[in-house]
Scaffold this motif. Structure first.
Motif, mmCIF file in Angstrom:
data_model
loop_
_atom_site.group_PDB
_atom_site.id
_atom_site.type_symbol
_atom_site.label_atom_id
_atom_site.label_comp_id
_atom_site.label_asym_id
_atom_site.label_seq_id
_atom_site.Cartn_x
_atom_site.Cartn_y
_atom_site.Cartn_z
ATOM 1 N N PRO A 1 0.831 -1.213 0.000
ATOM 2 C CA PRO A 1 0.000 0.000 0.000
ATOM 3 C C PRO A 1 0.866 1.264 0.000
ATOM 4 C CG PRO A 1 0.103 -0.898 2.212
ATOM 5 C CD PRO A 1 0.941 -1.800 1.351
ATOM 6 N N LEU A 2 0.934 1.956 -1.129
ATOM 7 C CA LEU A 2 1.686 3.203 -1.189
ATOM 8 C C LEU A 2 0.900 4.325 -0.521
ATOM 9 C CD1 LEU A 2 3.118 3.140 -4.840
ATOM 10 C CD2 LEU A 2 4.262 2.470 -2.708
ATOM 11 N N VAL A 3 1.614 5.392 -0.182
ATOM 12 C CA VAL A 3 1.006 6.555 0.467
ATOM 13 C C VAL A 3 0.864 7.703 -0.528
ATOM 14 C CG1 VAL A 3 1.245 8.259 2.311
ATOM 15 C CG2 VAL A 3 1.961 5.885 2.688
ATOM 16 N N ALA A 4 1.901 7.944 -1.324
ATOM 17 C CA ALA A 4 1.914 8.997 -2.332
ATOM 18 C C ALA A 4 3.094 8.739 -3.253
ATOM 19 C CB ALA A 4 2.020 10.381 -1.701
ATOM 20 N N THR A 5 3.070 9.339 -4.431
ATOM 21 C CA THR A 5 4.159 9.096 -5.380
ATOM 22 C C THR A 5 5.490 9.615 -4.867
ATOM 23 O OG1 THR A 5 3.596 11.152 -6.532
ATOM 24 C CG2 THR A 5 2.650 9.110 -7.400
ATOM 25 N N THR A 6 5.464 10.641 -4.018
ATOM 26 C CA THR A 6 6.714 11.209 -3.498
ATOM 27 C C THR A 6 7.161 10.572 -2.189
ATOM 28 O OG1 THR A 6 5.445 12.965 -2.410
ATOM 29 C CG2 THR A 6 6.317 13.436 -4.614
ATOM 30 N N ASN A 7 6.361 9.644 -1.653
ATOM 31 C CA ASN A 7 6.667 9.015 -0.371
ATOM 32 C C ASN A 7 7.085 7.560 -0.619
ATOM 33 O OD1 ASN A 7 6.631 7.889 2.255
ATOM 34 N ND2 ASN A 7 5.021 9.309 2.890
ATOM 35 N N PHE A 8 8.285 7.182 -0.154
ATOM 36 C CA PHE A 8 8.764 5.816 -0.415
ATOM 37 C C PHE A 8 8.076 4.777 0.462
ATOM 38 C CE2 PHE A 8 11.827 7.892 2.467
ATOM 39 C CZ PHE A 8 11.661 7.105 3.604
ATOM 40 N N SER A 9 7.415 5.208 1.544
ATOM 41 C CA SER A 9 6.742 4.289 2.455
ATOM 42 C C SER A 9 5.720 3.427 1.707
ATOM 43 C CB SER A 9 6.032 5.090 3.554
ATOM 44 O OG SER A 9 5.384 4.236 4.462
ATOM 45 N N PRO A 10 5.621 2.132 2.071
ATOM 46 C CA PRO A 10 6.167 1.423 3.224
ATOM 47 C C PRO A 10 7.574 0.859 3.017
ATOM 48 C CG PRO A 10 4.708 -0.019 2.039
ATOM 49 C CD PRO A 10 4.664 1.295 1.326
ATOM 50 N N LEU A 11 8.247 1.208 1.870
ATOM 51 C CA LEU A 11 9.630 0.792 1.706
ATOM 52 C C LEU A 11 10.523 1.655 2.589
ATOM 53 C CD1 LEU A 11 8.163 -0.443 -0.816
ATOM 54 C CD2 LEU A 11 10.364 -0.249 -1.994
ATOM 55 N N LEU A 12 11.797 1.352 2.633
ATOM 56 C CA LEU A 12 12.727 2.072 3.488
ATOM 57 C C LEU A 12 13.304 3.305 2.807
ATOM 58 C CD1 LEU A 12 14.627 -0.932 5.116
ATOM 59 C CD2 LEU A 12 12.657 0.344 6.003
ATOM 60 N N SER A 13 13.264 3.352 1.468
ATOM 61 C CA SER A 13 13.803 4.499 0.740
ATOM 62 C C SER A 13 13.383 4.373 -0.723
ATOM 63 C CB SER A 13 15.332 4.568 0.843
ATOM 64 O OG SER A 13 15.909 3.417 0.226
ATOM 65 N N HIS A 14 13.581 5.445 -1.484
ATOM 66 C CA HIS A 14 13.379 5.393 -2.928
ATOM 67 C C HIS A 14 14.532 4.615 -3.562
ATOM 68 C CE1 HIS A 14 9.911 8.005 -3.229
ATOM 69 N NE2 HIS A 14 10.508 8.951 -2.543
ATOM 70 N N VAL A 15 14.202 3.653 -4.387
ATOM 71 C CA VAL A 15 15.220 2.844 -5.062
ATOM 72 C C VAL A 15 14.864 2.791 -6.549
ATOM 73 C CG1 VAL A 15 16.345 0.606 -5.229
ATOM 74 C CG2 VAL A 15 15.566 1.453 -2.996
#
Length: 267
Positions: free
Chosen positions: A48-62
């Motif tokens: 479940p993503l939060v927003a395109t600019t938010n990497f959550s629930p991952l740990l970072s943008h990859v």
């Protein structure tokens, strides 16, 4: 047993540097992983993503990370997304999410629409509002309707001034100007005439030199009337003429039809 384990580890390590095939013995040589199936697909991780600019629930943008989003939140909806290193981008919808149908945008170059034999329509909302084109410097071009399909208009706005062309269905059309003087004519150096027409015929003609014709299109004087009378029906009104000594005279008639000359202050 030790020899078997050694051989197994050797084969595993060797395969880490070669192509890996799942359900195939000949993986593509340009791939690290080649999955083959004639009736099954690849099921991506569902998060479940939060927003395109938010990497959550991952740990970072990859960059290159690919997932299937299950949430409707912020500016994301369920679908496949990949990460470009700074944000999530919906797979297959990048052009849609960035065009004028969804978000505001900025042209980076000229764009040309070639219509060929087709028409280009801008469909306004059903509630009668206009379509507005912002031309910059407080200038707007608007096309719209008033009421329920009863009238339409074309408006050009410049600051607090505007000019409107109205068409009232089944009634009449009008040209109005607010805030400024209204000029109708041809440009400087343009030797063209100006005409007012009704029913396909010229009723008032202004020649390039300034002569005005009413009922004709070839006036020989500053004003020439053809095909009808000039009717002055206000008592006391008439024709004002200036004599050689610069005095002004109003020419009217009395009850017997005789001409009456009255000295007046020149207009």
């Amino acid at each position: 047993m030790t020899k078997f384990l050694f051989c197994f580890l050797f084969l595993c390590i060797t395969n880490l540097y070669a192509q890996v095939g799942i359900n195939t013995t000949s993986p593509n040589e340009s791939s690290m992983l080649d999955v083959f199936s004639a009736n099954k697909g690849l099921l991506l991780p569902r998060v479940p993503l939060v927003a395109t600019t938010n990497f959550s629930p991952l740990l970072s943008h990859v960059a290159g990370m690919t997932i299937y989003n299950t949430a409707t939140a912020g500016d994301v909806t369920p679908g496949s997304y990949y990460n470009n290193g700074t944000k999530w981008i919906r797979v297959g919808d990048a052009s849609v999410k960035d065009n004028i149908y969804v978000n505001n945008g900025t042209l980076t170059g000229d764009r040309i629409v070639t219509q060929n034999t087709n028409r280009l329509y801008f469909q306004g909302p059903a509630n009668g509002n206009e379509i507005s084109f912002d031309l910059g410097a407080s200038v707007n071009l608007k096309v719209g309707t008033l009421g329920t399909n009863t009238s339409s208009y074309l408006r050009v706005e410049a600051g607090t001034s505007n000019i409107d062309i109205f068409t009232f269905k089944g009634s009449y059309a009008s040209l109005t100007c607010q805030g400024e003087s209204l000029y109708i004519g041809t440009g400087t150096g343009t030797a063209k005439d100006v005409r007012l027409m009704t029913n396909g015929s010229t009723r008032l003609f202004v020649a390039p030199a300034g002569n005005i014709g009413i009922g004709n299109v070839n006036p020989k004087s500053i004003l020439q009337v053809s095909g009808g009378d000039v009717n002055i029906d206000s008592i006391g009104s008439g024709i004002i003429l200036k004599s050689p000594d610069s005095r002004c005279w109003r020419i009217t008639v009395d009850n017997t039809g005789a001409l009456v000359r009255t000295l007046i202050t020149c207009p």
